[in-house]
Design an enzyme around this catalytic site. Structure first.
Site, PDB file in Angstrom:
ATOM      1  CB  CYS A  45      -0.988  -0.222   1.086  1.00  0.00           C
ATOM      2  SG  CYS A  45      -2.387   1.216   1.084  1.00  0.00           S
ATOM      3  CG  HIS A  70      -3.534  -3.145   3.374  1.00  0.00           C
ATOM      4  ND1 HIS A  70      -2.485  -2.788   4.029  1.00  0.00           N
ATOM      5  CD2 HIS A  70      -4.320  -2.204   2.960  1.00  0.00           C
ATOM      6  CE1 HIS A  70      -2.582  -1.631   4.062  1.00  0.00           C
ATOM      7  NE2 HIS A  70      -3.529  -1.327   3.139  1.00  0.00           N
ATOM      8  CD  GLU A  82      -0.713  -5.427   5.782  1.00  0.00           C
ATOM      9  OE1 GLU A  82      -0.944  -4.231   6.152  1.00  0.00           O
ATOM     10  OE2 GLU A  82      -0.953  -5.948   4.607  1.00  0.00           O
TER      11      GLU A  82
END
Length: 234
Positions: A90, A180, A182
């Site tokens: 990002c 994202h 994660e």
């Protein structure tokens, strides 16, 4: 000694999340550098095997308010130039684009929030990293800015449904992803402020309901990066 990954964090609400256990499960360890707390960003990667730069709510070009962004971009540029493994997530992806001569700006249609299909190009299907994600796999987008022009020599690996850059290869062992991989629902809940928008509420609910099926695919992307980093430690 176990190879280590340097992970740069930009704010408390954007921690590495699942990246840490996934990297460790794949055989590497992480050194977390919370740059927003005043820790100095190093001039080079040193003896680390790879660099990961996380997301954040600030603009990639706002050096006056966030003094660590300039040295972070310099570290990214040096890492990529040296042919060492890099992953930007990002904001990290946007910082890398700027560092390498690309452009970043606002999304014309406003913020993108929610699960979106992974739509790889032919290069993305064959790429050493992104081939770990099957086409159509849903990934979480939560961004107001985007890479508007890729750096010279970069390769588009995927485009989101609105035509914006979803992922790019920025060097032989360097990648940026706008989404994202994660996060879990608990982490994302911290991104909503005041009265959440309908899109934010919907994205959070969808993630709560589906993260058990989404996380294995996202972990494979992280594990693939770890494997590439371990094979090319610099």
């Amino acid at each position: 000694m176990t190879p280590r990954v340097l992970v740069i964090q930009h704010e408390d609400k954007a921690p590495p999340g699942l990246l840490l256990p996934w990297v460790e499960r794949a055989g590497l360890t992480c050194d977390l550098l919370p740059a927003h707390e005043g820790y100095a960003v190093p001039a080079d990667l040193g003896d680390h095997a790879a660099l990961v730069v996380l997301g954040g709510s600030m603009d990639a070009w706002d050096d006056a308010a966030y003094r660590w962004l300039l040295p972070t971009r310099a570290l990214i540029a040096g890492t990529v130039a040296a042919g060492r493994p890099f992953l930007g997530v990002c904001l990290g992806h946007q910082l890398a684009a700027l560092a390498l001569g690309g452009e970043v700006g606002r999304l014309p249609q406003g913020q993108t929030v929610g699960l979106r299909a992974w739509v790889p190009t032919s290069e993305g299907l064959a790429d050493p990293l992104t081939r770990a994600l099957s086409p159509g796999t849903e990934v979480l987008h939560w961004n107001s800015d985007t890479v508007t022009a890729l750096p010279p020599g970069a390769t588009l690996l995927a485009s989101a449904g609105d035509g914006s850059v979803q992922a790019a290869r920025l060097g032989p062992l360097a990648w940026g992803v706008q989404f994202h991989p994660e996060v879990d629902a608990g982490l994302v809940a911290g991104w909503t402020t005041g009265r959440p928008t309908d899109a934010e509420v919907g994205a959070l609910q969808a993630l709560r309901e589906r993260q058990h099926e989404l996380h294995p695919a996202w972990e494979q992307l992280v594990r693939r990066f770890v494997a590439l980093a371990a094979a090319h430690p610099g």
